[in-house]
Design a protein around this motif. Structure first.
Motif, PDB file in Angstrom:
ATOM      1  N   LEU B 194       0.830  -1.204   0.000  1.00 39.26           N
ATOM      2  CA  LEU B 194       0.000   0.000   0.000  1.00 39.26           C
ATOM      3  C   LEU B 194       0.867   1.258   0.000  1.00 39.26           C
ATOM      4  N   ILE B 195       1.961   1.242   0.770  1.00 36.20           N
ATOM      5  CA  ILE B 195       2.847   2.416   0.778  1.00 36.20           C
ATOM      6  C   ILE B 195       3.406   2.639  -0.618  1.00 36.20           C
ATOM      7  N   LEU B 225      11.057   6.944  -6.638  1.00 37.38           N
ATOM      8  CA  LEU B 225      10.723   5.794  -7.461  1.00 37.38           C
ATOM      9  C   LEU B 225      11.402   4.530  -6.948  1.00 37.38           C
ATOM     10  N   SER B 226      12.684   4.660  -6.517  1.00 40.42           N
ATOM     11  CA  SER B 226      13.351   3.445  -6.013  1.00 40.42           C
ATOM     12  C   SER B 226      12.714   3.000  -4.716  1.00 40.42           C
ATOM     13  N   VAL B 227      12.310   3.976  -3.869  1.00 41.88           N
ATOM     14  CA  VAL B 227      11.670   3.578  -2.613  1.00 41.88           C
ATOM     15  C   VAL B 227      10.346   2.880  -2.913  1.00 41.88           C
ATOM     16  N   ALA B 228       9.581   3.449  -3.868  1.00 35.55           N
ATOM     17  CA  ALA B 228       8.301   2.832  -4.228  1.00 35.55           C
ATOM     18  C   ALA B 228       8.533   1.429  -4.752  1.00 35.55           C
ATOM     19  N   PHE B 229       9.540   1.276  -5.605  1.00 36.26           N
ATOM     20  CA  PHE B 229       9.853  -0.040  -6.161  1.00 36.26           C
ATOM     21  C   PHE B 229      10.201  -1.013  -5.041  1.00 36.26           C
ATOM     22  N   ALA B 230      11.041  -0.532  -4.101  1.00 41.31           N
ATOM     23  CA  ALA B 230      11.478  -1.412  -3.019  1.00 41.31           C
ATOM     24  C   ALA B 230      10.298  -1.849  -2.158  1.00 41.31           C
ATOM     25  N   LEU B 232       7.020  -1.937  -2.895  1.00 39.61           N
ATOM     26  CA  LEU B 232       6.135  -2.834  -3.639  1.00 39.61           C
ATOM     27  C   LEU B 232       6.753  -4.221  -3.736  1.00 39.61           C
ATOM     28  N   PHE B 233       8.056  -4.244  -4.017  1.00 35.40           N
ATOM     29  CA  PHE B 233       8.748  -5.516  -4.204  1.00 35.40           C
ATOM     30  C   PHE B 233       8.748  -6.329  -2.910  1.00 35.40           C
ATOM     31  N   VAL B 234       9.052  -5.656  -1.785  1.00 36.57           N
ATOM     32  CA  VAL B 234       9.069  -6.379  -0.501  1.00 36.57           C
ATOM     33  C   VAL B 234       7.673  -6.880  -0.162  1.00 36.57           C
ATOM     34  N   GLY B 235       6.665  -6.028  -0.383  1.00 38.65           N
ATOM     35  CA  GLY B 235       5.293  -6.426  -0.079  1.00 38.65           C
ATOM     36  C   GLY B 235       4.892  -7.676  -0.830  1.00 38.65           C
ATOM     37  N   VAL B 236       5.161  -7.697  -2.152  1.00 38.86           N
ATOM     38  CA  VAL B 236       4.770  -8.862  -2.940  1.00 38.86           C
ATOM     39  C   VAL B 236       5.644 -10.060  -2.584  1.00 38.86           C
ATOM     40  N   SER B 237       6.918  -9.810  -2.249  1.00 39.48           N
ATOM     41  CA  SER B 237       7.801 -10.928  -1.912  1.00 39.48           C
ATOM     42  C   SER B 237       7.310 -11.655  -0.674  1.00 39.48           C
ATOM     43  N   ILE B 238       6.731 -10.912   0.280  1.00 40.66           N
ATOM     44  CA  ILE B 238       6.199 -11.592   1.467  1.00 40.66           C
ATOM     45  C   ILE B 238       5.054 -12.505   1.056  1.00 40.66           C
ATOM     46  N   LYS B 239       4.158 -12.002   0.183  1.00 43.09           N
ATOM     47  CA  LYS B 239       3.027 -12.820  -0.253  1.00 43.09           C
ATOM     48  C   LYS B 239       3.491 -14.020  -1.064  1.00 43.09           C
ATOM     49  N   LEU B 240       4.579 -13.829  -1.818  1.00 42.11           N
ATOM     50  CA  LEU B 240       5.080 -14.889  -2.682  1.00 42.11           C
ATOM     51  C   LEU B 240       5.963 -15.857  -1.907  1.00 42.11           C
ATOM     52  N   ALA B 241       6.434 -15.468  -0.710  1.00 43.69           N
ATOM     53  CA  ALA B 241       7.365 -16.280   0.076  1.00 43.69           C
ATOM     54  C   ALA B 241       8.700 -16.444  -0.638  1.00 43.69           C
ATOM     55  N   VAL B 242       9.273 -15.325  -1.084  1.00 43.38           N
ATOM     56  CA  VAL B 242      10.639 -15.327  -1.609  1.00 43.38           C
ATOM     57  C   VAL B 242      11.587 -15.572  -0.443  1.00 43.38           C
ATOM     58  N   MET B 276       4.069  -9.665  -9.132  1.00 44.68           N
ATOM     59  CA  MET B 276       5.471  -9.260  -9.179  1.00 44.68           C
ATOM     60  C   MET B 276       5.899  -9.003 -10.623  1.00 44.68           C
ATOM     61  N   LEU B 277       5.483  -9.872 -11.546  1.00 41.37           N
ATOM     62  CA  LEU B 277       5.807  -9.657 -12.965  1.00 41.37           C
ATOM     63  C   LEU B 277       5.260  -8.321 -13.443  1.00 41.37           C
ATOM     64  N   ARG B 278       4.007  -8.022 -13.054  1.00 39.72           N
ATOM     65  CA  ARG B 278       3.377  -6.763 -13.458  1.00 39.72           C
ATOM     66  C   ARG B 278       4.183  -5.564 -12.977  1.00 39.72           C
ATOM     67  N   ILE B 279       4.585  -5.629 -11.688  1.00 34.81           N
ATOM     68  CA  ILE B 279       5.313  -4.498 -11.118  1.00 34.81           C
ATOM     69  C   ILE B 279       6.637  -4.319 -11.850  1.00 34.81           C
ATOM     70  N   ILE B 280       7.365  -5.415 -12.023  1.00 36.97           N
ATOM     71  CA  ILE B 280       8.708  -5.300 -12.577  1.00 36.97           C
ATOM     72  C   ILE B 280       8.652  -4.928 -14.052  1.00 36.97           C
ATOM     73  N   PHE B 281       7.808  -5.642 -14.822  1.00 32.43           N
ATOM     74  CA  PHE B 281       7.889  -5.472 -16.268  1.00 32.43           C
ATOM     75  C   PHE B 281       6.918  -4.442 -16.806  1.00 32.43           C
ATOM     76  N   THR B 282       5.677  -4.392 -16.287  1.00 32.06           N
ATOM     77  CA  THR B 282       4.722  -3.450 -16.880  1.00 32.06           C
ATOM     78  C   THR B 282       4.869  -2.067 -16.267  1.00 32.06           C
ATOM     79  N   ILE B 283       4.852  -1.976 -14.924  1.00 31.08           N
ATOM     80  CA  ILE B 283       4.824  -0.640 -14.318  1.00 31.08           C
ATOM     81  C   ILE B 283       6.190   0.026 -14.431  1.00 31.08           C
ATOM     82  N   PHE B 284       7.230  -0.657 -13.967  1.00 28.07           N
ATOM     83  CA  PHE B 284       8.541  -0.015 -13.985  1.00 28.07           C
ATOM     84  C   PHE B 284       9.283  -0.264 -15.284  1.00 28.07           C
TER      85      PHE B 284
END
Lengths: 144, 511
Positions: B194-195, B225-230, B232-242, B276-284
């Motif tokens: 959400l952040i 932008l890097s903070v937003a990326f970080a 979002l990435f951490v948030g999805v990684s928790i859900k994905l169990a990276v 995660m794919l959407r965030i990495i490839f489509t948004i950023f």
């Protein structure tokens, strides 16, 4: 320096968030963990609310439906951005649902373990698994 | 006769008008069936309602995937408001594909027979389980198909909250504690997400994913932008169990009812991977993610660590569900490896593995449900000699296990082939080598199951002679999934073909 002071509301959000996360990580009592989660949620809500606020802005409500009047009003009145605020209504609902669910888990945990302290619950689980394997061991030695 | 014809044509026209609204009905049908299940007050009726709701959902998703493959992107405006102002549901190759997987697995799991002892729900109230299950499916489908970033968050929370509940109804009392820690981790993950959304909104003033990606081209301030990326990435990684954020997963999958483990393992992490794919490839965009943010330097070591740590931990487990849970962490490592290779072939491998792992883990957890149904235990030690008593179930376990290893002729081979090719393309020879070595670790834990099932004598105290093969309603779905792993391992054009289209689209159209 002044630019940092001008962003004090963001710093307040960060501080609040760290307080919440610290409570989640360091407290053993499950209800205190939930309180920590709630504080973290509130910090994010504050972040969004602060984002939508415009200095001197009012609620974005049009006073008439007349086009000229609307244009005139839009010129002299500054509006706050309503979208982050509206988004937060949803986030608050999500937060309430999360809290309710977490508290109901705590009630059930307290019912079956007799405690709501995380370390005591884990210790009880550990003791149960040790007892179980000891029982199996004795069964196996009886059989052989 | 004439009247019949005219009603038929009426039917056809009304169906074609209805098909205009399929994109939103995919989410709405399971969501509205959930309260129906709740009100039905009868487990059997709820099961029927949820089966037909999900079956209609599956048919609609198949129709939409066909439309996407023929015509390109299908966009639906909620309430007629045009994007970016209104919320848009947007189907393209990748999310129609993921939605198909979710709808398929959700439909297969419902009619699957179940053990009443696997749930801690008062007798006569099993309808509640189906209500929560439908809500979870609806949330996962919504995450796939929506084109609005805040909507993704809302659906993420809908699916997560119902997933916590589904885990908590496991029979053992430990299920509640594992659901609680899942809730804690999941909520923190959701808040980080959400952040990130908030920061992106601050930078661009829009929440529509396509609009965001276009407006971010002009944004030059890298720090926010890097903070937003970080975040979002951490948030999805928790859900994905990276890998380092996987702590919630083993307990949640172990103590949840086996049907729920099958459903969550096959869908929840897959949808998180899609986000995660959407965030990495489509948004950023690929360039920003890999060249400015250097994502591969973080994700590549983490993926390899997950592959090894998950497989090694799986070898030492005494509970078959826990073994499969740790193996899931390793398999998620393969998927994220596909992203971090930063090559089209690698990405195809990651996306194909998403599909393949859903089939394999779904099938394996359903087989565990069969074992629990007849044997009453999920400890590997208690399963000694079970292969002779339940040959069909354990045969499926072997086929699916070989898929996890990546033996040629199974789906696991297809994804590993693409991953190794992708690594070689980028001249990362060590990575290709490590991928193969970690497959050998999978041989160890799969072989352990085979050895216990066929080459050991029953454990004293277990009445193995009384154990029979599971009923047909349970064995058929397991074998359907096992047969699918072989079918898609030999005829790769369907799964890998769609994955290649999806990967090419994410990668920016240049194959």
């Amino acid at each position: 320096m002044s630019s940092y002071l001008g962003l004090w509301h963001y710093h307040a959000c960060i501080l609040l968030m760290m307080v919440g996360l610290f409570a989640v990580i360091s407290r053993q009592h499950l209800v205190k963990k939930i309180l920590g989660l709630t504080i973290t949620q509130v910090s994010v809500i504050m972040f969004f609310v602060a984002m939508g606020k415009v200095r001197g802005g009012t609620a974005p409500i049009l006073e008439t439906m007349n086009h000229d009047a609307v244009a005139r009003q839009a010129q002299d009145v500054v509006f706050s951005n309503p979208i982050p605020h509206v988004l937060m209504l949803t986030a608050i609902v999500v937060g309430v649902a999360t809290n309710a669910l977490a508290l109901s888990f705590v009630v059930r945990i307290k019912e079956s373990y007799g405690t709501a302290e995380e370390d005591e619950v884990l210790a009880a689980d550990h003791a149960a698994s040790v007892a179980e394997s000891a029982k199996e061991h004795s069964l196996e030695s009886e059989a052989t | 006769m004439f009247g019949l014809l005219s009603t038929w044509s009426d039917w056809a026209t009304s169906l074609s008008t209805l098909s205009e609204h399929f994109p939103v009905l995919v989410v709405v049908v399971p969501m509205l069936s959930a309260p129906l299940c709740f009100l039905s007050r009868n487990g059997r009726a709820a099961r029927g309602i949820s089966f037909f709701a999900l079956l209609s959902c599956l048919l609609m998703v198949i129709h939409l995937l066909g439309r996407v493959l023929d015509e390109g992107v299908v966009s639906y405006r909620l309430g007629g408001w045009p994007p970016p102002l209104g919320i848009e549901y947007r189907y393209d190759q990748i999310n129609a594909f993921v939605a198909l997987i979710v709808a398929f697995v959700a439909t297969v799991v419902v009619p699957f027979g179940q053990n009443k002892k696997a749930f801690r729900v008062p007798a006569g109230r099993t309808n509640v389980i189906y209500a929560v299950y439908l809500l979870c499916t609806s949330g996962l489908l919504g995450m796939c198909v929506t084109g609005d970033l805040f909507n993704v968050y809302v659906f993420l929370e809908i699916s997560s909250l119902s997933a916590y509940t589904l885990v908590a109804i496991g029979a053992e009392r430990r299920a509640m504690m594992s659901a609680f820690s899942y809730l804690t981790m999941g909520t923190i993950g959701g808040l980080f997400f959400l952040i990130g959304i908030g920061m992106l909104y601050q930078m661009t003033g829009t929440l529509n994913i396509v609009d965001l990606s276009m407006r971010l081209y002009d944004v030059s301030s890298v720090r926010t932008l890097s903070v937003a990326f970080a975040t979002l990435f951490v948030g999805v990684s928790i859900k994905l169990a990276v890998f380092p954020l996987h702590q919630w997963l083993p307990n949640a999958y172990t103590y949840a009812p086996p049907k729920v483990s099958a459903f969550l393992a096959a869908t929840a992490t897959k949808v998180a991977f899609y986000v995660m794919l959407r965030i990495i490839f489509t948004i950023f965009g690929r360039e920003r993610s890999f060249e400015q943010m250097n994502l591969d330097r973080i994700l590549l070591p983490l993926s390899i660590a997950a592959m090894f740590m998950g497989s090694i931990a799986a070898i030492y487990q005494t509970n078959i569900k826990r073994l499969l849970a740790f193996s899931s962490i390793a398999q998620i490592g393969y998927m994220t490896l596909g992203i971090s290779l930063d090559s089209l072939t690698g990405l195809v491998g990651g996306i194909v593995h998403l599909f393949n792992h859903a089939l394999m883990k779904g099938g394996l957890f359903l087989a565990v449900a069969c074992i629990l149904f007849r044997l009453g235990s999920v400890k590997i030690d208690d399963m000694r000699g079970i292969g002779r008593r339940m040959p069909w179930t354990m045969g499926a376990v072997v086929v699916l296990g070989l898929g996890l290893v990546g033996v040629p002729g199974t789906v696991g081979f297809v994804s590993k082939w693409y991953l190794v090719l992708g690594a070689l393309e980028r001249e990362l020879y060590v990575v290709a080598f490590l991928t193969l070595v970690s497959s050998l670790l999978a041989v160890v834990y799969v072989w352990r199951l085979v050895e216990v099932a066929w080459f050991s004598d029953p454990k004293p105290g277990i009445r193995m002679a009384e154990v029979r093969e599971a009923p047909l309603t349970m064995v058929v779905p397991v074998w359907a999934l096992a047969a699918a792993t072989i079918y898609f391992g030999i005829f790769t054009e369907h799964s890998a073909g769609v994955a290649r289209l999806a990967a090419a689209q994410l990668f920016g159209g240049t194959p």
